[in-house]
Design a protein around this motif. Structure first.
Motif: not given
Length: 107
Positions: A62-66, A73-75, A83-88
Motif C-alpha cells: 500500500l505504501g509503495l503504490r501510494v 484507491w480503486e487502482v 480489498r476495496t478502495g474504501e478498505d485501502l
C-alpha cells in the motif's frame, strides 16, 4: 385511520378477539421489520471487506503504490485481492494516524 384505532373506537360493535388479533399483527410486523433491518446491517458490514487483518506486506505494498501513483484507491485495490478502495483508504488513514501519533510522542 389505522385499523386498530378504528376497532378501538368501535369496540362495542367488534369482538374483542378481532382487536387483539390486530394488536398481535402489529407486534409481528414490528418484529419482522427489526429482523430485516438487522439482517441488512449484517450483510452490509460483512460485504464491506472479506479480509479484515492487514499484514506487514499489505501495508508495504500500500505504501509503495501510494508513493508511486498517489491515493488512487480503486487502482491499487485491483492489485490487492479481497480489498476495496474504501478498505485501502481507511487503512491508509489508520497508518497516517499511527505515524503522526508516534512522531508526536517523541517530541
Amino acid at each position: 385511520m389505522r385499523l386498530r384505532e378504528r376497532l378501538e373506537r368501535e369496540e362495542g360493535d367488534v369482538p374483542r378477539a378481532l382487536l387483539e388479533r390486530a394488536n398481535s399483527q402489529d407486534e409481528e410486523l414490528r418484529q419482522l421489520r427489526s429482523l430485516v433491518a438487522r439482517a441488512l446491517r449484517a450483510k452490509n458490514s460483512s460485504s464491506l471487506s472479506s479480509r479484515t487483518s492487514w499484514s506487514a506486506s499489505d501495508d508495504g505494498l500500500l505504501g509503495l503504490r501510494v508513493s508511486q501513483i498517489g491515493k488512487k484507491w480503486e487502482v491499487i485495490a485491483k492489485e490487492m485481492e479481497g480489498r476495496t478502495g474504501e478498505d485501502l483508504e481507511r487503512r491508509w488513514e489508520e497508518l497516517e494516524k499511527e505515524r503522526r501519533g508516534g512522531r508526536h510522542g517523541t517530541d
